[in-house]
Design a protein around this motif. Structure first.
Motif, PDB file in Angstrom:
ATOM      1  N   ILE B   2       0.851  -1.194   0.000  1.00  0.00           N
ATOM      2  CA  ILE B   2       0.000   0.000   0.000  1.00  0.00           C
ATOM      3  C   ILE B   2       0.887   1.244   0.000  1.00  0.00           C
ATOM      4  O   ILE B   2       1.909   1.297   0.702  1.00  0.00           O
ATOM      5  CB  ILE B   2      -0.909   0.026   1.244  1.00  0.00           C
ATOM      6  CG1 ILE B   2      -1.746  -1.261   1.338  1.00  0.00           C
ATOM      7  CG2 ILE B   2      -1.806   1.267   1.238  1.00  0.00           C
ATOM      8  CD1 ILE B   2      -2.774  -1.440   0.252  1.00  0.00           C
ATOM      9  N   GLY B   3       0.482   2.247  -0.760  1.00  0.00           N
ATOM     10  CA  GLY B   3       1.249   3.499  -0.800  1.00  0.00           C
ATOM     11  C   GLY B   3       0.338   4.697  -0.983  1.00  0.00           C
ATOM     12  O   GLY B   3      -0.899   4.583  -0.971  1.00  0.00           O
ATOM     13  N   ILE B   4       0.976   5.830  -1.163  1.00  0.00           N
ATOM     14  CA  ILE B   4       0.258   7.104  -1.263  1.00  0.00           C
ATOM     15  C   ILE B   4      -0.116   7.375  -2.720  1.00  0.00           C
ATOM     16  O   ILE B   4       0.753   7.399  -3.602  1.00  0.00           O
ATOM     17  CB  ILE B   4       1.134   8.258  -0.739  1.00  0.00           C
ATOM     18  CG1 ILE B   4       1.387   8.074   0.770  1.00  0.00           C
ATOM     19  CG2 ILE B   4       0.482   9.613  -1.018  1.00  0.00           C
ATOM     20  CD1 ILE B   4       2.409   9.047   1.346  1.00  0.00           C
ATOM     21  N   VAL B 170      -0.157  -0.553  -4.693  1.00  0.00           N
ATOM     22  CA  VAL B 170       0.714  -0.303  -5.847  1.00  0.00           C
ATOM     23  C   VAL B 170       0.071  -1.006  -7.055  1.00  0.00           C
ATOM     24  O   VAL B 170      -0.401  -2.136  -6.953  1.00  0.00           O
ATOM     25  CB  VAL B 170       2.130  -0.869  -5.586  1.00  0.00           C
ATOM     26  CG1 VAL B 170       2.990  -0.815  -6.847  1.00  0.00           C
ATOM     27  CG2 VAL B 170       2.792  -0.095  -4.452  1.00  0.00           C
ATOM     28  N   GLY B 171       0.034  -0.294  -8.162  1.00  0.00           N
ATOM     29  CA  GLY B 171      -0.629  -0.850  -9.353  1.00  0.00           C
ATOM     30  C   GLY B 171      -2.084  -0.444  -9.432  1.00  0.00           C
ATOM     31  O   GLY B 171      -2.747  -0.659 -10.444  1.00  0.00           O
ATOM     32  N   ALA B 172      -2.595   0.123  -8.356  1.00  0.00           N
ATOM     33  CA  ALA B 172      -3.995   0.570  -8.359  1.00  0.00           C
ATOM     34  C   ALA B 172      -4.089   1.994  -7.815  1.00  0.00           C
ATOM     35  O   ALA B 172      -5.046   2.343  -7.133  1.00  0.00           O
ATOM     36  CB  ALA B 172      -4.857  -0.380  -7.532  1.00  0.00           C
ATOM     37  N   VAL B 177       5.678   4.805  -2.036  1.00  0.00           N
ATOM     38  CA  VAL B 177       5.587   3.736  -1.044  1.00  0.00           C
ATOM     39  C   VAL B 177       6.621   3.948   0.060  1.00  0.00           C
ATOM     40  O   VAL B 177       7.761   4.341  -0.198  1.00  0.00           O
ATOM     41  CB  VAL B 177       5.799   2.332  -1.670  1.00  0.00           C
ATOM     42  CG1 VAL B 177       4.617   1.959  -2.547  1.00  0.00           C
ATOM     43  CG2 VAL B 177       7.094   2.271  -2.452  1.00  0.00           C
ATOM     44  N   PRO B 178       6.192   3.691   1.296  1.00  0.00           N
ATOM     45  CA  PRO B 178       7.168   3.745   2.390  1.00  0.00           C
ATOM     46  C   PRO B 178       8.017   2.484   2.364  1.00  0.00           C
ATOM     47  O   PRO B 178       7.497   1.379   2.177  1.00  0.00           O
ATOM     48  CB  PRO B 178       6.285   3.796   3.649  1.00  0.00           C
ATOM     49  CG  PRO B 178       4.963   3.241   3.240  1.00  0.00           C
ATOM     50  CD  PRO B 178       4.829   3.429   1.764  1.00  0.00           C
ATOM     51  N   THR B 179       9.336   2.642   2.510  1.00  0.00           N
ATOM     52  CA  THR B 179      10.205   1.467   2.485  1.00  0.00           C
ATOM     53  C   THR B 179      10.804   1.154   3.852  1.00  0.00           C
ATOM     54  O   THR B 179      11.329   0.055   4.061  1.00  0.00           O
ATOM     55  CB  THR B 179      11.362   1.659   1.474  1.00  0.00           C
ATOM     56  OG1 THR B 179      12.136   2.784   1.861  1.00  0.00           O
ATOM     57  CG2 THR B 179      10.818   1.862   0.069  1.00  0.00           C
ATOM     58  N   LYS B 308       9.639   6.185  -1.304  1.00  0.00           N
ATOM     59  CA  LYS B 308      10.193   6.149  -2.662  1.00  0.00           C
ATOM     60  C   LYS B 308       9.062   6.123  -3.683  1.00  0.00           C
ATOM     61  O   LYS B 308       7.985   5.588  -3.406  1.00  0.00           O
ATOM     62  CB  LYS B 308      11.095   4.924  -2.833  1.00  0.00           C
ATOM     63  CG  LYS B 308      12.374   5.046  -2.004  1.00  0.00           C
ATOM     64  CD  LYS B 308      13.374   3.960  -2.312  1.00  0.00           C
ATOM     65  CE  LYS B 308      14.661   4.222  -1.527  1.00  0.00           C
ATOM     66  NZ  LYS B 308      15.610   3.123  -1.612  1.00  0.00           N
ATOM     67  N   ARG B 309       9.358   6.679  -4.834  1.00  0.00           N
ATOM     68  CA  ARG B 309       8.357   6.664  -5.899  1.00  0.00           C
ATOM     69  C   ARG B 309       8.091   5.223  -6.324  1.00  0.00           C
ATOM     70  O   ARG B 309       9.029   4.444  -6.503  1.00  0.00           O
ATOM     71  CB  ARG B 309       8.871   7.482  -7.094  1.00  0.00           C
ATOM     72  CG  ARG B 309       7.798   7.924  -8.037  1.00  0.00           C
ATOM     73  CD  ARG B 309       8.343   8.885  -9.067  1.00  0.00           C
ATOM     74  NE  ARG B 309       8.363  10.258  -8.613  1.00  0.00           N
ATOM     75  CZ  ARG B 309       7.283  11.059  -8.598  1.00  0.00           C
ATOM     76  NH1 ARG B 309       6.120  10.612  -8.990  1.00  0.00           N
ATOM     77  NH2 ARG B 309       7.397  12.311  -8.190  1.00  0.00           N
ATOM     78  N   ALA B 310       6.800   4.886  -6.449  1.00  0.00           N
ATOM     79  CA  ALA B 310       6.421   3.493  -6.746  1.00  0.00           C
ATOM     80  C   ALA B 310       6.788   3.137  -8.190  1.00  0.00           C
ATOM     81  O   ALA B 310       6.768   3.977  -9.065  1.00  0.00           O
ATOM     82  CB  ALA B 310       4.929   3.315  -6.531  1.00  0.00           C
TER      83      ALA B 310
END
Lengths: 78, 310
Positions: B2-4, B170-172, B177-179, B308-310
């Motif tokens: 999951i990301g922003i 990610v992908g949606a 994304v936080p790493t 980081k950028r997804a």
């Protein structure tokens, strides 16, 4: 003690970004040198880190010149 | 993962100018501009609740993207100044005002200036663990409710505001994304920022000492753990406590000023909203690939993350 005062003066110059401080200024109030409360917080953190001494809040009002700060450090450092 | 996907915000139109308080507090223009970095502090309108600020932030989000409230399955509010006295939880109030679907988790997270980073970890992990697809993470902590207008330590600093972060897989939709996250708490010093009397009290020196020493240590550990160096990070988004603390942290970490943005001038320190307000300004900049976030304050607590950028 004179070299300690000189060190403290350098620390004040660096942390508070004030013009060079000479021995005639050691008794001057920090406030009169243009050092505000935020600069003072930065200065006392630098004093604690450099000399490994605690500076409790209740002491701050008494540590208002290079003379008084140097005397405080001298009395406590090991 | 999951990301922003997107962020939006709401800053109330009302404000108090710090320049109008110079005589009362014995300060000058240089102190306001060079030390506080805050020309004015935003103030929510009388009668507004934190949930109203969240709703307006969501309306701003809808202007930016196709955020469909009917698909939101997780709604979280980070605040320590909830609607009413906290029952029901503000996230449920926001859920009701936005007419979100029943199949939606809603809970509050009670953290202050470190809140956004911690909440980002909590909500992304919660969504991933439960297969949720559309999360809204709100921040809204209007300190104007608890500020003593005669207290120089706080009334010049804190402004009201709210943000919302849309979280998706990610992908949606996710763009960032936080790493890695790191967290810290020093509860024994929690008295340095408290609301025991019904009004905010802050020991500025204690908070400064804590921030200036703990935060650089955590950020260095974060970089080391992620095999990052300062030159590989595009921006360091630090909690906007004051210009003085931001400048102090940048100097102690050896960060170039251009990598450490501040946006305090027009609204002040908005507590858990300060980092997402910065994030909102940089996420669409294609040249930016790696971010470090660091929040610190009430608790005392601190939390940092790499995005980081997804």
């Amino acid at each position: 003690m004179d070299s300690l005062k000189s060190e403290v003066a350098k620390l004040v110059e660096q942390t508070c970004k004030v013009p060079p401080i000479g021995p005639n200024d050691y008794s001057k109030l920090l406030k009169a040198m243009g050092i505000d409360s935020l600069d003072a917080a930065s200065l006392f953190l630098a004093v604690m880190e450099r000399y490994a001494v605690e500076v409790p809040d209740e002491q701050i009002e008494h540590l208002n010149s290079i003379d008084s700060i140097a005397a405080y450090i001298e009395a406590r450092r090991t | 993962m999951i990301g922003i996907a997107q962020l939006a915000s709401y800053i109330p139109e009302g404000f108090e100018s710090n320049f109008d308080k110079k005589t009362r507090f014995g300060i000058d223009d240089a102190f306001i501009r060079d030390k506080l970095g805050i020309d004015r502090v935003s103030r929510m309108a009388a009668g507004d609740e934190p949930s109203d600020l969240c709703v307006r932030a969501f309306r701003a989000l809808q202007q930016k993207c196709q955020a469909d409230i009917g698909k939101v399955d997780c709604l979280v509010v980070c605040t320590q100044n909830p609607d009413g006295n906290g029952i029901p939880h503000t996230s449920a109030v926001v859920h009701g005002k936005l007419a979100a679907q029943d199949a939606c988790a809603a809970f509050d997270i009670g953290l202050g200036c470190s809140g956004y980073v911690s909440a980002l970890s909590i909500v992304t992990a919660f969504m991933a663990a439960n297969g949720l697809k559309n999360g809204l993470l709100f921040t809204a902590d209007p300190y104007s409710r608890i500020i003593d207008p005669s207290d120089k330590n706080t009334v010049l600093l804190f402004g009201d505001g709210a943000t919302v972060t849309l979280l998706q897989p990610v992908g949606a939709g996710a763009q960032w994304v936080p790493t890695k996250f790191l967290f810290g708490t020093r509860g024994a010093q929690g008295d340095a920022i408290n609301n025991r009397s019904g009004q905010l009290q802050m020991n500025g020196r204690a908070v400064f000492n804590f921030s200036a020493t703990i935060v650089p240590t955590q950020i260095r550990a974060l970089l080391e753990g992620e095999n990052l160096t300062v030159d590989k990070v595009d921006r360091f988004l630090l909690h906007q406590g004051s210009k003085f603390i931001i400048d102090t942290l940048a100097a102690r970490l050896g960060l170039p000023p251009e990598k450490v943005p501040n946006n305090l001038a027009a609204h002040g320190n908005t507590v858990s909203s300060s980092i997402p307000l910065l994030l909102e300004q940089v996420v669409s900049d294609a040249g930016i690939q790696t971010l470090v976030l660091s929040g610190f304050g009430v608790g005392l607590s601190w939390a940092s993350a790499v995005l980081k950028r997804a």
